[in-house]
Design a protein around this motif. Sequence first.
Motif, PDB file in Angstrom:
ATOM      1  N   ILE A   1      -7.957  -2.440  -1.059  1.00 17.52           N
ATOM      2  CA  ILE A   1      -7.198  -3.649  -0.721  1.00 17.52           C
ATOM      3  C   ILE A   1      -8.050  -4.889  -0.969  1.00 17.52           C
ATOM      4  O   ILE A   1      -7.589  -5.872  -1.561  1.00 17.52           O
ATOM      5  CB  ILE A   1      -6.722  -3.597   0.741  1.00 17.52           C
TER       6      ILE A   1
ATOM      7  N   VAL B   1       0.855  -1.189   0.000  1.00 15.17           N
ATOM      8  CA  VAL B   1       0.000   0.000   0.000  1.00 15.17           C
ATOM      9  C   VAL B   1       0.888   1.234   0.000  1.00 15.17           C
ATOM     10  O   VAL B   1       1.844   1.318   0.787  1.00 15.17           O
ATOM     11  CB  VAL B   1      -0.920   0.028   1.243  1.00 15.17           C
TER      12      VAL B   1
ATOM     13  N   VAL C   1      -2.461   0.376  -4.398  1.00 17.96           N
ATOM     14  CA  VAL C   1      -2.392  -0.944  -3.771  1.00 17.96           C
ATOM     15  C   VAL C   1      -2.030  -1.955  -4.853  1.00 17.96           C
ATOM     16  O   VAL C   1      -2.495  -1.852  -5.999  1.00 17.96           O
ATOM     17  CB  VAL C   1      -3.736  -1.336  -3.117  1.00 17.96           C
TER      18      VAL C   1
END
Length: 331
Positions: A61, A16, A25
Amino acid sequence: MTEPVPDTAGQVAVAVDVGGTKAAVALVDEAGGVYHHSAIPTAGGDGDSGVGLIDRVRELIAKVAAPYGLDRVTGIGISSAGPVDLTAGTVTPVNIPQLHGAPLLARLADLVPGRPTRLAGDGPATAAGEHWRGAGRGCDDLLAIVVSTGIGGGLILGGRLHGGASGNAGHVGHAPVVVDGDPCQCGGRGCPEAYASGPSMVRWARANGWTPQASADGVELAAAARAGDPVALAAFERAGRVLGAMIAGATATCDLRRAIIGGGVSQAGELLMAPLRRSLAEHAGLPFVARVEVVGALLGPRASLMGAAALIHDAGTYAVEGRVTATLVAA
């Protein structure tokens, strides 16, 4: 999205990178292969808070990891604009005010219970990335510098990532080089960021007569300089000279062998690098300072993202607990 993670990838980490413009990400394997890379703007809607930004990063994510399986990753490495507070797991980015004090580490760690989540500043992460897979390979003492919306930096000393007492060592963008110089948005004066960041260069050029025709950003300023605009050329000369003096000072302090220059402004090439090298030669009087090698970054905008992955894949080199990174293992 990029191609699926191959079966031969070995261990895979979530990387990240939270920057002033965007949050990125990706999944990164042990060999530095990057998969499922995606990004969102850092700025959200009106009133977007730090918690709101972190929630959007959490969603990203989950999206990026979904084809592989979040339950299969070995951990999450986080690079963030700083300064960082490794004790609290929070960040205070000069360019992302809404993120000040937000619980970045804790809010991402609970996505991977039982596995490490590590946080570092973007400067140290860039140094880790370039040392792991970029222009710093084979060099044990280096400074990596990101010249972009702001100016960050990170140090590899003795072959390991060095963070100092708080994890913020290498923050060269705010190491003053001009006595009683221009005010900087960090609250100090004479910082390299006040002279050589993209926005600072554009502000100076406009104040001295440059009239942008389109985007009024560093890309347009570089185009104007290449076309021979004298104010635009002077802005790059001014920036390069400050950066050269800064590198001389950092080398004298840390006995560096290499300085790696990356970030969006560095894409101007010799417009920036030529005055930087001249200034370094003028300010580096001692032989061990004069021999420092200045090179361009190899990883481009993915350097800090790659460094975030390195925090997981090579923790012994890049994640010295309590010094350079903060680690949290959620239950």
